[in-house]
Structures are given as structure tokens and as C-alpha cells.
Design an enzyme around this catalytic site. Structure first.
Site, PDB file in Angstrom:
ATOM      1  N   CYS A   1       2.092  -0.664   7.447  1.00 36.56           N
ATOM      2  CA  CYS A   1       2.801  -1.884   7.824  1.00 36.56           C
ATOM      3  C   CYS A   1       4.040  -1.678   8.705  1.00 36.56           C
ATOM      4  O   CYS A   1       4.176  -2.383   9.705  1.00 36.56           O
ATOM      5  CB  CYS A   1       3.114  -2.759   6.619  1.00 36.56           C
ATOM      6  SG  CYS A   1       3.348  -1.885   5.082  1.00 36.56           S
TER       7      CYS A   1
ATOM      8  N   ARG B   1      -0.229   9.920   0.746  1.00 36.93           N
ATOM      9  CA  ARG B   1       0.616   9.599  -0.404  1.00 36.93           C
ATOM     10  C   ARG B   1       0.578  10.764  -1.370  1.00 36.93           C
ATOM     11  O   ARG B   1      -0.496  11.271  -1.677  1.00 36.93           O
ATOM     12  CB  ARG B   1       0.088   8.348  -1.121  1.00 36.93           C
ATOM     13  CG  ARG B   1       0.025   7.156  -0.209  1.00 36.93           C
ATOM     14  CD  ARG B   1      -0.540   5.945  -0.909  1.00 36.93           C
ATOM     15  NE  ARG B   1      -0.592   4.829   0.037  1.00 36.93           N
ATOM     16  CZ  ARG B   1      -0.965   3.598  -0.281  1.00 36.93           C
ATOM     17  NH1 ARG B   1      -1.308   3.315  -1.520  1.00 36.93           N
ATOM     18  NH2 ARG B   1      -0.971   2.658   0.628  1.00 36.93           N
TER      19      ARG B   1
ATOM     20  N   GLN C   1      -6.920   3.522   5.457  1.00 41.31           N
ATOM     21  CA  GLN C   1      -6.920   2.136   5.003  1.00 41.31           C
ATOM     22  C   GLN C   1      -7.462   1.264   6.114  1.00 41.31           C
ATOM     23  O   GLN C   1      -7.060   1.414   7.268  1.00 41.31           O
ATOM     24  CB  GLN C   1      -5.501   1.689   4.710  1.00 41.31           C
ATOM     25  CG  GLN C   1      -5.035   1.997   3.318  1.00 41.31           C
ATOM     26  CD  GLN C   1      -3.729   1.309   3.040  1.00 41.31           C
ATOM     27  OE1 GLN C   1      -2.841   1.282   3.876  1.00 41.31           O
ATOM     28  NE2 GLN C   1      -3.603   0.751   1.859  1.00 41.31           N
TER      29      GLN C   1
ATOM     30  N   ASP D   1      -6.718  -1.598   7.314  1.00 35.21           N
ATOM     31  CA  ASP D   1      -5.596  -2.501   7.174  1.00 35.21           C
ATOM     32  C   ASP D   1      -5.666  -3.631   8.182  1.00 35.21           C
ATOM     33  O   ASP D   1      -6.267  -3.483   9.232  1.00 35.21           O
ATOM     34  CB  ASP D   1      -4.327  -1.694   7.462  1.00 35.21           C
ATOM     35  CG  ASP D   1      -3.285  -1.908   6.393  1.00 35.21           C
ATOM     36  OD1 ASP D   1      -3.230  -3.030   5.863  1.00 35.21           O
ATOM     37  OD2 ASP D   1      -2.546  -0.962   6.105  1.00 35.21           O
TER      38      ASP D   1
ATOM     39  N   HIS E   1      -2.737  -6.875   9.435  1.00 38.72           N
ATOM     40  CA  HIS E   1      -1.552  -7.680   9.167  1.00 38.72           C
ATOM     41  C   HIS E   1      -1.733  -8.999   9.885  1.00 38.72           C
ATOM     42  O   HIS E   1      -2.091  -9.021  11.064  1.00 38.72           O
ATOM     43  CB  HIS E   1      -0.296  -6.936   9.620  1.00 38.72           C
ATOM     44  CG  HIS E   1      -0.122  -5.646   8.862  1.00 38.72           C
ATOM     45  ND1 HIS E   1      -0.387  -4.425   9.420  1.00 38.72           N
ATOM     46  CD2 HIS E   1       0.214  -5.425   7.577  1.00 38.72           C
ATOM     47  CE1 HIS E   1      -0.190  -3.489   8.507  1.00 38.72           C
ATOM     48  NE2 HIS E   1       0.163  -4.063   7.377  1.00 38.72           N
TER      49      HIS E   1
ATOM     50  N   LYS F   1      -0.096 -10.026  -4.937  1.00 38.47           N
ATOM     51  CA  LYS F   1      -1.339  -9.679  -4.245  1.00 38.47           C
ATOM     52  C   LYS F   1      -2.569 -10.121  -5.019  1.00 38.47           C
ATOM     53  O   LYS F   1      -2.515 -10.330  -6.228  1.00 38.47           O
ATOM     54  CB  LYS F   1      -1.394  -8.171  -4.016  1.00 38.47           C
ATOM     55  CG  LYS F   1      -1.201  -7.368  -5.294  1.00 38.47           C
ATOM     56  CD  LYS F   1      -1.287  -5.876  -5.036  1.00 38.47           C
ATOM     57  CE  LYS F   1      -1.275  -5.114  -6.347  1.00 38.47           C
ATOM     58  NZ  LYS F   1      -1.684  -3.730  -6.218  1.00 38.47           N
TER      59      LYS F   1
ATOM     60  N   HIS G   1      -0.721  -8.663   4.270  1.00 38.58           N
ATOM     61  CA  HIS G   1      -1.393  -7.377   4.444  1.00 38.58           C
ATOM     62  C   HIS G   1      -2.750  -7.576   3.807  1.00 38.58           C
ATOM     63  O   HIS G   1      -2.833  -8.197   2.752  1.00 38.58           O
ATOM     64  CB  HIS G   1      -0.751  -6.244   3.646  1.00 38.58           C
ATOM     65  CG  HIS G   1       0.712  -6.103   3.793  1.00 38.58           C
ATOM     66  ND1 HIS G   1       1.271  -4.996   4.359  1.00 38.58           N
ATOM     67  CD2 HIS G   1       1.733  -6.893   3.417  1.00 38.58           C
ATOM     68  CE1 HIS G   1       2.582  -5.107   4.328  1.00 38.58           C
ATOM     69  NE2 HIS G   1       2.894  -6.239   3.755  1.00 38.58           N
TER      70      HIS G   1
END
Length: 634
Positions: A331, A360, A378, A380, A382, A462, A508
Site C-alpha cells: 500500500c 514479512r 499479494q 493487491d 487499491h 476488513k 485494499h
RNA sequence: GCUCCUAUAGUUUAAUGGUAAAACACAGCAAUGGUAAUGCUGAAAUUCAAGUUCGAUUCUCGGUAGGAGCACCA
């Protein structure tokens, strides 16, 4: 008094009766099969005394409620046995779980390992066969505290009960446990059980507390049911993605990079197929696609809040005397892309997607094959928009998720995770508004969901889309996270229809979640036998004899490859049966056997994986058929 | 990270206080026909470090990795 039975019949008594007596009056054989009973909607022990009008339903060993009681009582039997072998043991809690039960035990200096389970099982059988009655007793809080004064964990539990609470205990042979019940009438029902594993477990689930020894087990009323369950456990192990990943050469892990998977050519083919599908769908859905850097300056992570909230899980390094962090999320990079331009409300909702590789630092004990790794991609996106667009956009997303998961034939359920207790940023009123927007969207679509209090991300609530693996463990894949905080921190703006600067809201979202995890789920879901469109090798061409059939076989191979089909030829000097066996063990969707007949008539003889029957079609028909199948994502 | 368990050819397994057996896979040779393993030969391993011991792959301890859980999972 009058006792109403479910079939409408009534039993009438002058004086109080135990449920056993009532059951016996209906039929002695019923009495023998009763485990517990439901009195006015509450499940109670069979030796409960009734003294007033009630409605009553007996629960026999064939009903689901009875299984739960059996499991709970078996947990007590386990505790009794452990106490007998290790007299100084103290007990935590021993509940039933989905497939069985466990008991948490403080063994002091002693260690129980899986080798000891056989011995405990044997002792349990011995004790159960004494056929002790299990009897309920009631104590006041004060009495309970003195009764269990040697058991620190029970004392802790009792102390948390209200003062005037009636506290029940259950006694069998030489063991009495604090318990809400209900329980079996006696230990004789406990016959078909197995202790499965031992593990450490923190007292009350809190890692600041001492770790107790947890013993897991399962139990059934019938031997066949137990055997079936144990067989199921074996079957699940067979489709473990770690095992299949090795067998099918999909991915590997190295000691040099724990939690950092390597993709092998076969796994890579699968991966590229999933990514290609993702890109196609997202372009159709009007997403813009970007790629942001893996590593960015610490200052950025301070702005985003990750440095304060997520630092322990981030890998860092120094470049030219400046501290950098490898991205754990996409992000912040996405924010910078947004800020590069001025945006108009006319562009909203603005949907920007990225297949982004994040790292991570997961705890070493958390790593598990592809399901929990330290670097993953990911999928992802946005989505920037105005507040009024939230509900509509979430509905769009849920529709998209539904479609994508249906392609893989995957079932999921949704959880709404709300604001964490302490680790969160932003105003509580903002959180409340965000949580409501998510719930409203689901309600409007008539989607069911479970609320998961306090489990939201630190920047927003979420929706999590949960899938189940072969071990019945639940994994989060897709997620939709509402973020009213990052736009603030990065001072994102758009120009509204009055020409004024406004703050956008942001979602997200990830659909696969992590491509690695999603592939792990797919491996287990399909047990390694992938649908043709994503199978690493789609066709294996097998000439019967290289001297006579190789030319035509190669021609078929080349035709398939020219159309983008992942085909291979097996031209080794091996017997036909050998090559067929290998094509089958590698779970290749189509194996083509090419011999005289096929060469002569320009046909192929194919067999689909999982089927015995052989089919002959012309080469061109086969090509058409498989291309259609791939296109339809079957 | 914590508790417990495990670590032998590429893979799956066997055995032992005196350096190790097999199957599959791999290589070479021979053989070559219709839907799940052709034969022969060969190459190939005790996770790393320390200790006990005349001698350790085996016993002890530590590291590393993997597994079952717990905690964690933005």
C-alpha cells in the site's frame, strides 16, 4: 406432574423421578441407549431428577449431541488416567473440539511425548472398563474453592465465577472434575477412542502464561466411525500440498531460506496461469496495473504507520547510511503512485492493481509449507473513491470474488473483523463508520458473515474470505479492507465537482490473498490433479514404438505446442506400461498413446486422468477439444 | 518465539557403539508393441558443531531445518 414427549405423548407421575426411571418406563431398551436428555430445551444428565411439568426429549447414542457428551466425558477419562500415572498433575481445561477433544495439563517436571500415548490409552481402557458411574454434584463457590484448593488452574476458573453461582462437579471412580457438564451416565460408553497428538498450549491462550501440555484425542460410539475418521486423517495427509508439491515437482524449500519458497518449472507454469487469469480479469474490470519497488526508505514506513505498528515483522537494511525496509505490504508504494497525479472525482472509483512481492518476518514456528511463508506475492489492489461509493464498490468486489472462486470451485465464508483493542490508528468514530459500511454491503447482498471482534488491521476493518485446507484448517485468502487512515497520513486528495480538494477513501483488497497460499490450497483442493487449463503439463504424448510412431507423435506434440498447449513427449526406450504409469502418477490430464492405428488414420487415442476409458478421435478434433477446454477454464 | 517430536543416497524407507541395506528415480548396456513398474550393471547417503568413548551415523549437549500444536498472522 406431566412430562411431555416429542411424539406428543405424556407421562404422568405422582412424585419426582429420575430421567432414567422415566426412560425405563417407556422401554428398558431406551434406557440403555440414553446418553443425556433435553429438558425444557436444556441438555442435562440422565440422573437428573424432575419434580415438575417439563417437556422432555431423550438423546441416544446415535444423535450428534450425544457425540459431544461422549467426547467431553472422554476428556475427563483422559484426565483421570493422567492423574493416576502422574499424581502431581494439575489440570487446565478439557473441552470438546470439532473432531474430538483435548485436555491441558500441567505435568510439572514430567514430559509426555507421543510415545507415551499408547500407554495412557491402555490405562484409559482399563479404567473405562470398570464401568464407573459418572455422578454430578453441586457445590457453593466457597466449597468449590476449598475442594479444588490444590488445583491452581481450577481455583483461577472458580474465582472468576459469580459469587452465588451453583458450581457443578462430576465424579467418576477416583477422579472429580470441575465441569458444567452434562456427561455420560457412565464410563462404559467410552470404548472407541484414540489419543492423537501432544503439543504445548499456553494457559488461557495467552503467551505470557505458562505453557501446559495439551493432549489431543478423538472418540466415537462405534468402532467403524473411529476407523473411518482415522482413515480420513490418513487421506488428508496424502493430499498435503507439501507432499504433493514434492511429488509433482511444483516447488521446493531450502534450509538456506526457511519460509522462502522456490518455484520449480511445473509450479511456475501453474503460477503463470493463475497470474495470467488474474491480469485478464482485472483489465476487463477496469483496473490499472502497476508494480512498486520491493524496498523503500524508512521515512515512508514512518508516514504509513508501519514503522510504529509493524516493525518487528519487517526486514530492514541500510543503503548509503539511510535505513530502508523491504515492503511487508504494497500500500505505501501505491500511495506514492496515487500522489504523483492530481485526481478528479470523475475518475472514481480508481482501481489500481499490483501483483506485489512482500516480505514479512513470520515467527519460525508459524511457517508451514506454502500456507505460511516469509515472502509471497499479494494480488493487491487499491481502490480510491468517495465515501458514498463504498457500499456499491464492496458489492462489486464480492461479486468479483464470487466469480473467481467459482472458477476454482472453492467454498468460502466471510468474516467481518472489527477494530483491534489497542493497536489501531485513527478515530473510533471513523472505525465505526467503516465497519458499518462493510456490514451494510453484505446485508444488502444477503451474504452471511461472522463477526470477528478486534481482528481488524491496524488501519481499518476488513472482510476476510476464509478457505479450508485438507487438514480442515482455515486459511484466509481473499480480503477487503477499508482504510480511512492511510489517505489521511499520505494527505491524498481529489478534486470534487465544486473544484475543492477532498480526501478520498481507500479499499485494499486481495483475491487470492497470497498466490503462494492460494496455490497450496489448490494443490490440496484438487489433490494434485489440476484441471487442464492450469495443469503444469497438460498432455503427455506416448509413442508405442519409437521406430514406427515417433514422427507422427512429434507432429502431434508440435501442433499442440504451437497452440500454446503444455505438452511433452515420452520417447524413452521403455515399455508402454511404464510410460503410462508415469503419466498417471504425475496426474497429467491427457495421455495420448500413438501406435499403428493412430499413425494410419491420423487419430489420437487419449485417456483422461482419472478415467479408464480410451477414446479415439482425429488429431484435429483432439486439438479443438482441448483448446476449448482450456479456454473455458476446465 | 514457546512445548514436544523428527533428521540415513534425488525421493521413500531399513540397520548398527566397530562407517550402512533396499525400492523408486538417475547413468550405461541389452531388450522393444497397446493403457499403472523389462532385465543386468553402475554411481549415489548417516544435517552441522562439540562432548563421552580405543572407536559415534548410533549415546549426551548445542546449532540448523522440518513436523504436530500454542502464540502470532497488518
Amino acid at each position: 406432574m406431566i412430562i411431555k414427549l416429542p411424539d406428543g405423548n405424556e407421562m404422568i407421575y405422582e412424585s419426582e423421578k429420575s430421567l432414567f426411571e422415566v426412560a425405563n418406563d417407556i422401554s428398558p431398551s431406551l434406557k440403555k441407549r440414553c446418553i443425556v436428555a433435553e429438558v425444557n430445551g436444556k441438555i442435562v444428565d440422565m440422573n437428573t431428577i424432575v419434580s415438575e411439568d417439563v417437556s422432555l426429549r431423550f438423546i441416544t447414542d446415535s444423535e450428534p449431541e450425544a457425540l459431544e457428551v461422549l467426547r467431553h466425558s472422554t476428556a475427563h477419562l483422559l484426565a483421570e488416567t493422567v492423574k493416576k500415572i502422574y499424581p502431581h498433575a494439575h489440570f487446565g481445561v478439557g473441552p470438546t473440539i470439532e473432531d474430538g477433544f483435548y485436555y491441558d495439563i500441567d505435568l510439572g517436571e514430567d514430559i509426555i511425548s507421543e510415545h507415551d500415548l499408547k500407554n495412557i490409552e491402555r490405562e484409559m481402557k482399563k479404567i473405562a472398563s470398570q464401568n464407573s458411574k459418572i455422578v454430578r454434584g453441586v457445590l457453593s463457590k466457597e466449597e468449590a474453592l476449598s475442594f479444588f484448593n490444590d488445583d491452581p488452574y481450577k481455583v483461577e476458573l472458580i474465582n472468576e465465577l459469580p459469587v452465588d453461582e451453583e458450581i457443578s462437579i462430576y465424579k467418576q471412580t477416583h477422579f472429580t472434575d470441575l465441569c458444567r457438564g452434562p456427561h455420560l451416565p457412565g464410563t462404559k460408553w467410552i470404548k472407541h477412542f484414540k489419543l492423537l497428538s501432544v503439543a504445548g498450549a499456553y494457559w488461557r491462550g495467552n503467551s505470557d502464561n505458562i505453557q501446559l501440555t495439551r493432549i489431543y484425542g478423538t472418540v466415537f460410539f462405534k468402532k467403524e466411525e473411529l476407523d473411518e475418521h482415522l482413515h480420513l486423517i490418513e487421506e488428508r495427509k496424502k493430499r498435503d500440498h507439501r507432499k504433493l508439491g514434492k511429488q509433482l515437482d511444483l516447488f521446493m524449500l531450502s534450509e538456506y531460506g526457511p519460509g522462502f519458497p522456490f518455484w520449480l518449472p511445473n509450479g511456475m507454469a501453474l503460477r503463470r496461469e493463475l497470474e495470467g487469469f488474474w491480469y485478464d480479469v482485472h483489465l476487463k474490470e477496469n483496473y490499472k496495473l502497476i508494480q512498486t519497488p520491493i524496498m523503500l526508505n524508512k521515512d515512508l514506513w514512518e508516514v504509513s504507520g508501519h514503522w510504529a505498528n509493524y516493525r518487528e515483522s519487517m526486514y530492514t537494511s541500510t543503503i548509503d547510511d539511510h535505513e530502508f525496509a523491504i515492503k511487508p505490504m504494497n500500500c505505501p508504494g501505491g500511495m506514492l503512485v496515487y500522489k504523483r497525479d492530481i485526481h478528479s472525482y470523475k475518475d472514481f472509483p480508481l482501481k489500481i492493481g499490483e501483483l506485489g512481492l512482500v516480505h514479512r518476518h513470520e515467527a519460525s514456528g508459524a511457517l508451514a509449507g506454502l500456507f505460511r511463508v516469509r515472502n509471497f506475492t499479494q494480488d493487491d489492489a487499491h481502490i480510491f473513491m468517495t465515501e458514498d461509493q463504498i457500499v456499491q464498490e464492496i458489492k462489486e468486489l464480492v461479486r468479483l470474488f464470487d466469480y473467481m472462486y467459482s472458477v476454482f470451485n472453492l467454498d468460502y465464508y466471510i468474516e467481518l473483523s472489527t477494530r483491534p483493542e489497542d493497536k489501531y490508528i485513527g478515530e473510533i468514530s471513523t472505525w465505526d463508520k467503516s465497519e458499518k459500511a462493510l456490514a451494510d454491503a453484505l446485508d444488502e447482498m444477503g451474504k452471511e458473515y461472522k463477526i470477528n471482534p478486534g481482528d481488524g488491521a491496524f488501519y481499518g476493518p476488513k472482510l476476510d474470505f476464509k478457505l479450508r485446507d485438507s487438514m480442515k484448517r482455515i486459511w484466509q485468502c481473499g480480503t477487503i479492507q477499508l482504510d480511512m487512515n492511510l489517505p489521511e497520513r499520505f494527505d491524498l486528495t481529489y478534486i470534487d465537482h465544486n473544484g475543492e480538494k477532498k480526501r478520498p477513501v481507500m479499499l485494499h483488497r486481495a483475491l487470492y490473498g497470497s498466490i503462494e497460499r492460494f496455490i497450496g490450497i489448490l494443490i490440496e483442493h484438487y489433490a494434485g490433479a489440476f484441471p487442464t487449463w492450469m495443469a503444469p503439463i497438460q498432455v503427455k504424448v506416448i509413442p508405442v514404438n519409437n521406430d514406427y510412431h515417433l514422427n507422427f507423435s512429434v507432429k502431434i506434440l508440435n501442433d499442440l505446442k504451437a497452440k500454446g498447449v503444455r505438452a511433452e513427449i515420452d520417447q524413452r526406450d521403455e515399455k508402454l506400461g511404464y510410460k503410462i504409469r508415469e503419466a498417471q502418477t504425475k496426474k497429467i490430464p491427457y495421455q495420448l498413446v500413438i501406435g499403428d492405428k493412430e499413425v494410419e488414420s491420423k487419430t489420437v487415442n487419449y485417456r483422461r486422468y482419472g478415467e479408464q476409458k480410451q477414446q479415439v478421435v482425429s488429431k484435429n478434433d483432439f486439438l479443438r477439444m482441448i483448446l476449448e477446454e482450456i479456454k473455458a477454464k476446465r
